[in-house]
Design an enzyme around this catalytic site. Structure first.
Site, short mmCIF file in Angstrom:
data_model
loop_
_atom_site.label_atom_id
_atom_site.label_comp_id
_atom_site.label_asym_id
_atom_site.label_seq_id
_atom_site.Cartn_x
_atom_site.Cartn_y
_atom_site.Cartn_z
N TYR A 178 0.86 -1.18 0.00
CA TYR A 178 0.00 0.00 0.00
C TYR A 178 0.90 1.23 0.00
CZ TYR A 178 -4.09 2.87 1.00
OH TYR A 178 -5.11 3.77 0.91
N PHE A 235 -5.53 9.02 -4.09
CA PHE A 235 -4.31 8.46 -4.71
C PHE A 235 -3.97 7.18 -3.95
CE2 PHE A 235 0.08 7.31 -4.49
CZ PHE A 235 0.60 7.54 -5.75
N GLU A 236 -3.81 6.11 -4.69
CA GLU A 236 -3.33 4.87 -4.07
C GLU A 236 -2.62 4.07 -5.14
OE1 GLU A 236 -7.04 2.79 -3.00
OE2 GLU A 236 -6.59 3.19 -0.91
N ILE A 237 -1.48 3.51 -4.77
CA ILE A 237 -0.93 2.42 -5.57
C ILE A 237 -0.87 1.26 -4.58
CG2 ILE A 237 1.01 1.55 -6.93
CD1 ILE A 237 1.77 4.46 -7.52
#
Ligand code: GDP
Ligand code: MN
Length: 348
Positions: A178, A235-237
């Site tokens: 995460y 925003f997330e990767i």
């Protein structure tokens, strides 16, 4: 021009600057956007920036999900902008509706009360379905089954710097599950009992709690109360296999049964953050200093003049939120014993 001059094509074919990466050079990953048809021009802006700053050199796919069918304009415009393959999916109604254990009357009374108290999105049904979907269902969509990593992109966001490496590959090679660029405190009115639910989960499922968790990010008193810190999930990767793991599924189900997505207005940001904080090892959560990002009203502009010049950034460092009082990023650095980038003190 002479009479023989050719008229330029309306859509000229321009060879891409770099050839697409060779097979094996890319990670098994996709961009993911949840959007309505009316979001088209706002998401177009986001895509253009992601492509210009990164994806034109990588050509990752992009999955679009909607609770209604996408229209032709949405599909035409987005597929012309994305350098990778585009996929368009409809959300199954079970993933975007009230589960049977929810008392509709009680939920309605809550919305009415929040409307009177002017709590942002407090009176909205669709916003609640959205938050529940992002919390517990997007990663189960058939279009996402083939992928291992995702990068969430919302309408009207900005990327201010070149991304000169592959963040998906970084996640994979460093075993990150995460990641975030901005963190802050949640409005308590939207989550009054979220922490009670989280504590119930901890009690019921000790087997899922990581021994090396980030409780110190979430709580200032060893877990008794929630300090409201969360990673900003627009925003997330992240790693999809983590979200599809039994640990995460049990976590979501436990929260969902408590009903706070409808009886309060739980956001997917605190839900993902509490899950990451409890279920993951500290070193599985990553802060991307070099991905410069804006979503109204906060900016993450990388700290450090050298980084910003090297990456051709166009954000104003004075706008950077990271070290301000309402950000939780300093806390993340401290609990992970990370060295803050040079120049951070000047931005407090
Ligand atoms: P905010 O960032 O919390 O202010 O919320 P947004 O309005 O940006 O919504 C979050 C994400 O969900 C965005 O990607 C929106 O496009 C999407 N979204 C919000 N509501 C709906 C909805 O009713 N249907 C669909 N399909 N997408 C939605
Ligand atoms: Mn948004």
């Amino acid at each position: 021009p002479t009479s023989g001059a050719t008229t330029p094509n309306i859509v000229p074919t321009i060879p891409s600057e770099l050839s697409p990466p060779a097979p094996g050079e890319r990670v098994n990953a996709t961009f993911i956007t949840l959007a309505r048809n009316t979001d088209i021009w706002e998401i177009a802006r986001s895509i253009r920036q992601v492509e210009d700053r990164f994806n034109r050199n990588y050509n990752y796919d992009w999955v679009f999900l909607n609770d209604k069918p996408f229209d032709e304009t949405f599909k035409k415009v987005t597929s012309s902008l994305v350098s990778g393959k585009t996929h368009y999916g409809e959300i199954p109604v079970e993933h975007w509706s009230f589960p049977p254990w929810i008392d509709q009357k009680k939920a309605e009374a809550v919305r009415e009360d929040m409307r009177r108290r002017k709590i942002i999105y407090g009176d909205s049904i669709s916003y609640r379905h959205m938050c529940r979907f992002e919390s517990g269902f997007f990663f189960r969509h058939p279009l996402l089954q083939q992928f291992e990593y995702y990068w969430r992109v919302e309408p009207s966001v900005e990327l201010f710097c070149d991304i000169h490496y592959d963040p998906f590959r970084y996640m994979k090679e460093n075993k990150k599950k995460y990641s975030f660029v901005l963190s802050l405190y949640e409005y308590v009115e939207t989550i009054p009992t979220l922490w009670d639910s989280a504590k119930k989960f901890i009690k019921d499922h000790p087997e899922h709690i990581s021994p090396d968790n980030s409780m110190a990010f979430l709580s200032d008193d060893g877990g008794d109360t929630y300090n409201k810190c969360h990673f900003w999930s627009n925003f997330e990767i992240g790693n999809l296999d983590w979200l599809r793991s039994q640990a995460y599924l049990d976590f979501f189900e436990s929260l969902d049964k408590d009903g706070g997505f409808f009886y309060e207005r739980w956001g997917d940001a605190p839900v993902h953050s509490i899950a990451a904080g409890l279920l993951l090892r500290k070193d599985e959560i990553h802060f991307f200093n070099d991905i410069a990002y804006y979503h109204v009203p906060f900016t993450h502009c990388p700290t450090g003049d050298d980084v910003r010049l090297k990456l051709r950034c166009h954000c104003n460092p004075a706008d950077n939120f990271d070290w301000k009082g309402y950000s939780c990023t300093s806390r993340f650095f401290d609990l992970n014993k990370l060295k803050k980038p040079a120049g951070w003190e000047a931005q407090v």
